[in-house]
Design a protein around this motif. Structure first.
Motif, PDB file in Angstrom:
ATOM      1  N   LEU A 276      83.241   0.439  30.205  1.00  9.79           N
ATOM      2  CA  LEU A 276      82.517   0.827  29.005  1.00  9.79           C
ATOM      3  C   LEU A 276      83.131   0.138  27.805  1.00  9.79           C
ATOM      4  O   LEU A 276      84.295  -0.263  27.834  1.00  9.79           O
ATOM      5  N   VAL A 277      82.342  -0.020  26.773  1.00  7.49           N
ATOM      6  CA  VAL A 277      82.808  -0.646  25.533  1.00  7.49           C
ATOM      7  C   VAL A 277      83.050   0.463  24.524  1.00  7.49           C
ATOM      8  O   VAL A 277      82.171   1.291  24.269  1.00  7.49           O
ATOM      9  N   LEU A 278      84.259   0.469  23.956  1.00  7.18           N
ATOM     10  CA  LEU A 278      84.600   1.428  22.906  1.00  7.18           C
ATOM     11  C   LEU A 278      84.885   0.656  21.626  1.00  7.18           C
ATOM     12  O   LEU A 278      85.382  -0.472  21.666  1.00  7.18           O
ATOM     13  N   SER A 279      84.576   1.275  20.491  1.00  8.80           N
ATOM     14  CA  SER A 279      84.711   0.617  19.193  1.00  8.80           C
ATOM     15  C   SER A 279      85.914   1.124  18.413  1.00  8.80           C
ATOM     16  O   SER A 279      86.193   2.328  18.393  1.00  8.80           O
ATOM     17  N   LYS A 280      86.568   0.192  17.749  1.00  9.34           N
ATOM     18  CA  LYS A 280      87.749   0.473  16.936  1.00  9.34           C
ATOM     19  C   LYS A 280      87.447   1.530  15.874  1.00  9.34           C
ATOM     20  O   LYS A 280      86.350   1.597  15.332  1.00  9.34           O
ATOM     21  N   ASN A 281      88.461   2.368  15.601  1.00 16.07           N
ATOM     22  CA  ASN A 281      88.435   3.403  14.571  1.00 16.07           C
ATOM     23  C   ASN A 281      87.504   4.567  14.875  1.00 16.07           C
ATOM     24  O   ASN A 281      87.149   5.325  13.975  1.00 16.07           O
ATOM     25  N   ASN A 282      87.097   4.706  16.121  1.00 13.59           N
ATOM     26  CA  ASN A 282      86.299   5.854  16.536  1.00 13.59           C
ATOM     27  C   ASN A 282      87.144   6.754  17.426  1.00 13.59           C
ATOM     28  O   ASN A 282      88.015   6.279  18.159  1.00 13.59           O
ATOM     29  N   ILE A 283      86.871   8.041  17.356  1.00 12.33           N
ATOM     30  CA  ILE A 283      87.543   9.003  18.226  1.00 12.33           C
ATOM     31  C   ILE A 283      86.554   9.389  19.318  1.00 12.33           C
ATOM     32  O   ILE A 283      85.424   9.795  19.031  1.00 12.33           O
ATOM     33  N   TYR A 284      87.008   9.237  20.558  1.00 11.17           N
ATOM     34  CA  TYR A 284      86.186   9.569  21.716  1.00 11.17           C
ATOM     35  C   TYR A 284      86.820  10.748  22.456  1.00 11.17           C
ATOM     36  O   TYR A 284      88.042  10.883  22.490  1.00 11.17           O
ATOM     37  N   ARG A 285      85.978  11.565  23.035  1.00 11.21           N
ATOM     38  CA  ARG A 285      86.448  12.694  23.842  1.00 11.21           C
ATOM     39  C   ARG A 285      85.993  12.479  25.280  1.00 11.21           C
ATOM     40  O   ARG A 285      84.826  12.200  25.536  1.00 11.21           O
ATOM     41  N   PHE A 286      86.939  12.613  26.197  1.00 13.60           N
ATOM     42  CA  PHE A 286      86.665  12.498  27.625  1.00 13.60           C
ATOM     43  C   PHE A 286      86.866  13.867  28.265  1.00 13.60           C
ATOM     44  O   PHE A 286      87.893  14.515  28.050  1.00 13.60           O
ATOM     45  N   SER A 287      85.880  14.290  29.051  1.00 17.62           N
ATOM     46  CA  SER A 287      85.933  15.574  29.751  1.00 17.62           C
ATOM     47  C   SER A 287      85.582  15.330  31.210  1.00 17.62           C
ATOM     48  O   SER A 287      84.782  14.437  31.517  1.00 17.62           O
ATOM     49  N   ILE A 288      86.132  16.146  32.099  1.00 16.44           N
ATOM     50  CA  ILE A 288      85.811  16.038  33.519  1.00 16.44           C
ATOM     51  C   ILE A 288      85.493  17.428  34.060  1.00 16.44           C
ATOM     52  O   ILE A 288      86.173  18.400  33.708  1.00 16.44           O
ATOM     53  N   PHE A 289      84.449  17.519  34.859  1.00 16.03           N
ATOM     54  CA  PHE A 289      83.999  18.795  35.417  1.00 16.03           C
ATOM     55  C   PHE A 289      83.782  18.634  36.911  1.00 16.03           C
ATOM     56  O   PHE A 289      82.976  17.803  37.338  1.00 16.03           O
ATOM     57  N   THR A 290      84.477  19.437  37.695  1.00 12.77           N
ATOM     58  CA  THR A 290      84.381  19.396  39.146  1.00 12.77           C
ATOM     59  C   THR A 290      83.316  20.379  39.610  1.00 12.77           C
ATOM     60  O   THR A 290      83.294  21.529  39.162  1.00 12.77           O
ATOM     61  N   ALA A 291      82.444  19.940  40.509  1.00 10.85           N
ATOM     62  CA  ALA A 291      81.417  20.820  41.063  1.00 10.85           C
ATOM     63  C   ALA A 291      82.074  21.880  41.943  1.00 10.85           C
ATOM     64  O   ALA A 291      83.113  21.634  42.567  1.00 10.85           O
ATOM     65  N   GLU A 292      81.479  23.065  41.974  1.00 12.09           N
ATOM     66  CA  GLU A 292      82.041  24.198  42.720  1.00 12.09           C
ATOM     67  C   GLU A 292      82.253  23.903  44.193  1.00 12.09           C
ATOM     68  O   GLU A 292      83.211  24.364  44.790  1.00 12.09           O
ATOM     69  N   GLU A 293      81.352  23.143  44.803  1.00 13.12           N
ATOM     70  CA  GLU A 293      81.430  22.901  46.239  1.00 13.12           C
ATOM     71  C   GLU A 293      82.447  21.826  46.629  1.00 13.12           C
ATOM     72  O   GLU A 293      82.601  21.510  47.802  1.00 13.12           O
ATOM     73  N   SER A 294      83.162  21.271  45.668  1.00 13.82           N
ATOM     74  CA  SER A 294      84.144  20.220  45.940  1.00 13.82           C
ATOM     75  C   SER A 294      85.417  20.784  46.544  1.00 13.82           C
ATOM     76  O   SER A 294      85.882  21.858  46.163  1.00 13.82           O
ATOM     77  N   GLU A 295      85.996  20.009  47.477  1.00 16.12           N
ATOM     78  CA  GLU A 295      87.303  20.365  48.027  1.00 16.12           C
ATOM     79  C   GLU A 295      88.415  20.006  47.060  1.00 16.12           C
ATOM     80  O   GLU A 295      89.386  20.717  46.923  1.00 16.12           O
ATOM     81  N   GLY A 296      88.267  18.865  46.396  1.00 12.23           N
ATOM     82  CA  GLY A 296      89.296  18.377  45.485  1.00 12.23           C
ATOM     83  C   GLY A 296      88.975  18.667  44.042  1.00 12.23           C
ATOM     84  O   GLY A 296      87.841  18.947  43.669  1.00 12.23           O
ATOM     85  N   LYS A 297      89.998  18.605  43.215  1.00 11.91           N
ATOM     86  CA  LYS A 297      89.864  18.767  41.768  1.00 11.91           C
ATOM     87  C   LYS A 297      89.822  17.373  41.155  1.00 11.91           C
ATOM     88  O   LYS A 297      90.661  16.517  41.451  1.00 11.91           O
ATOM     89  N   ALA A 298      88.837  17.120  40.309  1.00 13.36           N
ATOM     90  CA  ALA A 298      88.624  15.788  39.742  1.00 13.36           C
ATOM     91  C   ALA A 298      89.672  15.431  38.688  1.00 13.36           C
ATOM     92  O   ALA A 298      90.153  16.292  37.951  1.00 13.36           O
ATOM     93  N   ILE A 299      89.985  14.142  38.646  1.00 10.22           N
ATOM     94  CA  ILE A 299      90.907  13.568  37.663  1.00 10.22           C
ATOM     95  C   ILE A 299      90.186  12.409  36.988  1.00 10.22           C
ATOM     96  O   ILE A 299      89.592  11.565  37.657  1.00 10.22           O
ATOM     97  N   LEU A 300      90.230  12.362  35.657  1.00 11.87           N
ATOM     98  CA  LEU A 300      89.658  11.255  34.893  1.00 11.87           C
ATOM     99  C   LEU A 300      90.795  10.501  34.240  1.00 11.87           C
ATOM    100  O   LEU A 300      91.658  11.103  33.596  1.00 11.87           O
ATOM    101  N   GLN A 301      90.803   9.183  34.424  1.00  9.18           N
ATOM    102  CA  GLN A 301      91.820   8.333  33.808  1.00  9.18           C
ATOM    103  C   GLN A 301      91.136   7.248  32.989  1.00  9.18           C
ATOM    104  O   GLN A 301      90.094   6.726  33.387  1.00  9.18           O
ATOM    105  N   LEU A 302      91.740   6.908  31.850  1.00 11.10           N
ATOM    106  CA  LEU A 302      91.227   5.864  30.972  1.00 11.10           C
ATOM    107  C   LEU A 302      92.205   4.691  30.986  1.00 11.10           C
ATOM    108  O   LEU A 302      93.409   4.884  30.768  1.00 11.10           O
ATOM    109  N   TYR A 303      91.672   3.494  31.259  1.00 11.02           N
ATOM    110  CA  TYR A 303      92.482   2.277  31.324  1.00 11.02           C
ATOM    111  C   TYR A 303      91.995   1.253  30.314  1.00 11.02           C
ATOM    112  O   TYR A 303      90.792   1.131  30.066  1.00 11.02           O
ATOM    113  N   ASP A 304      92.946   0.489  29.771  1.00 12.19           N
ATOM    114  CA  ASP A 304      92.681  -0.707  28.989  1.00 12.19           C
ATOM    115  C   ASP A 304      93.279  -1.839  29.811  1.00 12.19           C
ATOM    116  O   ASP A 304      94.502  -1.911  29.962  1.00 12.19           O
ATOM    117  N   SER A 305      92.428  -2.683  30.366  1.00 11.13           N
ATOM    118  CA  SER A 305      92.855  -3.697  31.344  1.00 11.13           C
ATOM    119  C   SER A 305      93.532  -2.973  32.498  1.00 11.13           C
ATOM    120  O   SER A 305      92.942  -2.096  33.078  1.00 11.13           O
TER     121      SER A 305
END
Length: 139
Positions: free
Chosen positions: A58-87
């Motif tokens: 995804l493309v993000l723009s300088k000087n903006n604040i972004y919020r990242f949220s992750i939601f795991t579905a009830e029927e999932s065995e695992g708990k979701a993890i969201l990671q943000l990378y630059d390169s």
């Protein structure tokens, strides 16, 4: 007959519906404006293999604040993890493996316009279904 057995032994996940995605987006906060969602369904990791990961550029723009949220579905065995990378550099993760702490949602103040990557996986390589939400935080 073998095909039926294989199908029946596979986990069955419901499709993402707009209500679930809207509920997730609403939980991002009143100061957040929905921009994009990342819908993920991953199988469990095979023994002695690297756990599966969904990757989204995804493309993000300088000087903006972004919020990242992750939601795991009830029927999932695992708990979701969201990671943000630059390169190849991890900027932030919704889960700290060393401390066990969760950071969901987390805000990111973008310092430079460019291409970033969202990685979504499940703890311990378990199978799961989740939705990641990207929002713009109003000042």
């Amino acid at each position: 007959m073998i095909l039926i057995l294989i199908f029946l032994s596979a986990p069955i996940f419901s499709q993402f519906d707009t209500d679930f995605i809207e509920q997730c987006s609403d939980k991002s906060g009143e100061d957040a404006t929905y921009l994009k969602d990342f819908q993920v369904v991953l199988a469990a990791a095979q023994p002695n293999h690297v756990p599966p990961v969904a990757r989204y550029p995804l493309v993000l723009s300088k000087n903006n604040i972004y919020r990242f949220s992750i939601f795991t579905a009830e029927e999932s065995e695992g708990k979701a993890i969201l990671q943000l990378y630059d390169s190849n550099k991890l900027i932030f993760s919704s889960y700290d493996k060393n401390t066990g702490e969760e950071y969901n949602p987390f805000n990111f103040m973008c310092q430079k316009t460019g291409i970033y990557h969202v990685f979504i996986s499940f703890r311990e390589g378990k199978e799961g279904q989740a939705v990641g939400i990207l929002s713009y935080v109003t000042k």
